[in-house]
Design an enzyme around this catalytic site. Structure first.
Site, short mmCIF file in Angstrom:
data_model
loop_
_atom_site.label_atom_id
_atom_site.label_comp_id
_atom_site.label_asym_id
_atom_site.label_seq_id
_atom_site.Cartn_x
_atom_site.Cartn_y
_atom_site.Cartn_z
CD1 TRP A 48 98.74 30.76 -44.26
CD2 TRP A 48 100.01 32.77 -44.03
NE1 TRP A 48 100.05 31.14 -45.09
CE2 TRP A 48 99.84 32.62 -44.87
CE3 TRP A 48 100.04 34.10 -42.94
CZ2 TRP A 48 100.70 33.43 -46.07
CZ3 TRP A 48 100.89 35.07 -44.67
CH2 TRP A 48 100.94 34.54 -45.51
CG ASP A 104 96.04 3.03 -47.73
OD1 ASP A 104 96.29 3.65 -47.60
OD2 ASP A 104 94.92 2.74 -47.16
CB ALA A 146 100.72 27.49 -43.23
CD GLU A 173 105.04 17.39 -40.60
OE1 GLU A 173 104.33 18.13 -39.97
OE2 GLU A 173 104.47 16.76 -41.51
CB SER A 175 94.85 18.08 -45.93
OG SER A 175 94.90 17.10 -44.99
CG HIS A 196 95.84 7.32 -46.84
ND1 HIS A 196 95.57 5.76 -46.20
CD2 HIS A 196 95.30 7.57 -46.19
CE1 HIS A 196 94.63 6.20 -44.92
NE2 HIS A 196 94.59 7.51 -45.33
CG ASN A 238 101.44 11.93 -42.22
OD1 ASN A 238 102.33 11.12 -41.97
ND2 ASN A 238 100.64 12.16 -43.04
CB SER A 239 100.33 17.14 -38.02
OG SER A 239 99.16 17.01 -38.99
CG HIS A 269 94.38 17.46 -37.54
ND1 HIS A 269 95.52 17.73 -37.42
CD2 HIS A 269 94.38 17.13 -38.68
CE1 HIS A 269 96.35 17.61 -38.86
NE2 HIS A 269 95.86 16.40 -38.97
#
Length: 486
Positions: free
Chosen positions: A349, A119, A353, A378, A279, A16, A374-375, A370
């Site tokens: 790993w 937020d 990472a 990317e 995370s 966030h 944000n993932s 997941h």
């Protein structure tokens, strides 16, 4: 006159805080044309855990060294609510307790305030901004689909909709394909929970903001964004203007010497499936066994970031759900012989990472994720197709959108009633499809992901839709800047 300030109130989680800060830095750097400038003042709440506090302070130190006009105002500490039942309820209530301190900080500003940027969990604080004569903007760090859902949720609530996990048909949300009940965001599944009540309230308060800043792009989510702009989310009531200025990604810090990247350097193009779960993503041993069986049988190269349970997993846990996974002892968690049998084509790993660098690598051909926004951004930025494995928050809705609306992902059947369990055979099927060894679904997802890579980059380039939205936002912020009332 001093440059007008954007005053930010982010939730402390990195997903966030950094998304909001990076977005507002774009506004700061844009100046809205004509050489006009902004400054940023970030209101820092003391996070409820020591780990989150350490992360926020690290972000503050890094931004303080950036040379940009970014200031940090630490708000007085408040006592966290001890009786909150759910994570989302805790976050919303804890932020709300800071309202008097936010008011004092705004009233004490000596320069004009362009806006109070809130937020999504801080949306009720639009009242603080209104009382001081300051514009307020809600920052949406999630999808346009989640924005459309939240705006429409009070409408569904007033209509007396049944429990989402009990309805037989799909949930109708303007701008989205019919949403299966299994894809409804976790916090609102149980209408008797405080989390549900808070999401209804938050969706209602979004409508009272001056505007909504969204980390998405028109070309990524045309349906939900058009529904909000067209007034279909809340019939009879115009929504605030939405400024889709994304994708906003922090792509500057690279880790080219990282061991994961070095391992990828030795792999053929588009040959590696990357598995990483954010995370806060980790799995119980029984699920790890299923994943190993799938990876061993499918035969594809893989890079798997496997984290252990949070250090507080055996206790009460962080009240805001911000506990992070621990580093993994692979010898204890992985089945005996797995690493030897997959040696040369797989890397497991056990700690953090560099996800952005991994997704940017030409050896990566698919992403089991997941589905945090944000993932997802990317992955889309680099044109990597996905197999979404939602775990919490709004990720089930994200997964549905990626498959049914965007077409950039292959479906993965997740048993939501078994804590989002996935059988080995199902993961094996999804990986084979994603990586091109069988089925049309994967081919279509790869083609669509490549298209969305171009959509993302065109949107933020000069003349693109997000670039234009950023200019409109900067102009609106300059035009609305005001000295706060005392």
């Amino acid at each position: 006159m001093a440059a007008p300030a954007l005053v930010l109130l982010p939730e402390w989680g990195s997903g966030h805080l950094m998304s909001m800060l990076e977005s507002c830095k774009r506004v700061l750097l844009s100046g809205g044309g004509g050489g006009r400038a902004f400054s940023i003042t970030l209101l820092v709440m003391r996070p409820p855990t020591a780990e989150a506090t350490s992360e926020v302070e690290a972000h503050a130190r890094r931004e303080a060294a950036s040379g940009l006009d970014i200031r940090f105002h630490r708000l007085p500490a408040v006592e966290p609510p001890a009786d909150a039942i759910g994570v989302e309820e805790f976050i919303a209530r804890y932020i709300g307790l800071h309202a008097p301190h936010v008011r004092d900080a705004l009233a004490g500003m000596a320069r004009p305030v362009a806006a109070l940027v809130l937020d999504m969990f801080a949306a009720p604080l639009v009242d603080v901004a209104r009382d001081l004569g300051v514009p307020s903007y809600v920052f949406m760090s999630s999808t346009g689909a989640m924005l459309a859902f939240m705006l429409h949720l009070p409408v569904l609530h007033e209509a007396g909709a049944a429990e989402f996990d009990e309805v037989e048909g799909p949930v109708e949300v303007p701008g989205l394909p019919p949403v299966p009940p299994a894809s409804v965001p976790c916090p609102v599944v149980d209408k008797k929970s405080p989390n549900y009540t808070w999401f209804v309230r938050l969706g209602d308060r979004f409508m009272d903001a001056t505007g909504i800043i969204a980390n998405t792009a028109e070309g990524l989510e045309p349906g939900p964004l058009a529904a909000v702009a067209g007034g279909r989310s809340v019939p009879g009531r115009a929504a605030p203007p939405v400024y889709p200025i994304g994708p906003v990604l922090s792509l500057g810090d690279r880790s080219p010497s990282h061991e994961c990247v070095a391992w990828l350097d030795a792999q053929p193009p588009a040959s590696v499936v990357f598995l990483c779960f954010g995370s806060m993503g980790w799995f119980e041993p029984a699920q790890v066994v299923e994943i190993t069986a799938a990876l061993e049988r499918c035969g594809h190269r893989f890079l798997w970031v496997l984290r252990g349970p949070p250090s507080s997993a055996t206790g009460a846990g962080a009240p805001d759900g911000s506990e992070h996974p621990t580093d993994t002892n692979l010898d204890e968690l992985l089945p005996e012989g797995f690493l030897e049998r997959t040696k040369g084509r797989g890397l497991v790993w056990p700690t953090w990472a560099p996800q952005k660098d991994i997704l940017a690598h030409p050896a990566v051909g698919g992403f089991v994720t997941h589905g945090g926004w944000n993932s997802v951004l990317e992955s889309l930025w680099h044109g990597v197709p996905m197999a979404p494995w939602p775990l919490y928050a709004e990720q089930h809705l994200n997964a549905f959108e990626l498959v049914a609306d965007m077409g950039v992902a292959v479906p993965l059947r997740v048993d939501r009633k078994r804590d989002n369990f996935v059988e080995a055979a199902e993961l094996e099927r999804a990986v084979r499809s994603l990586m091109g060894s069988e089925g049309e679904e994967g081919r279509k997802a790869r083609e669509k992901a490549a298209e969305m890579k171009a959509v993302c980059r065109d949107a933020v380039a000069g003349g693109g839709s997000s670039h234009a939205a950023l200019q409109r936002l900067a102009e609106a912020l300059h035009d609305g800047a005001a000295i706060p009332k005392k």
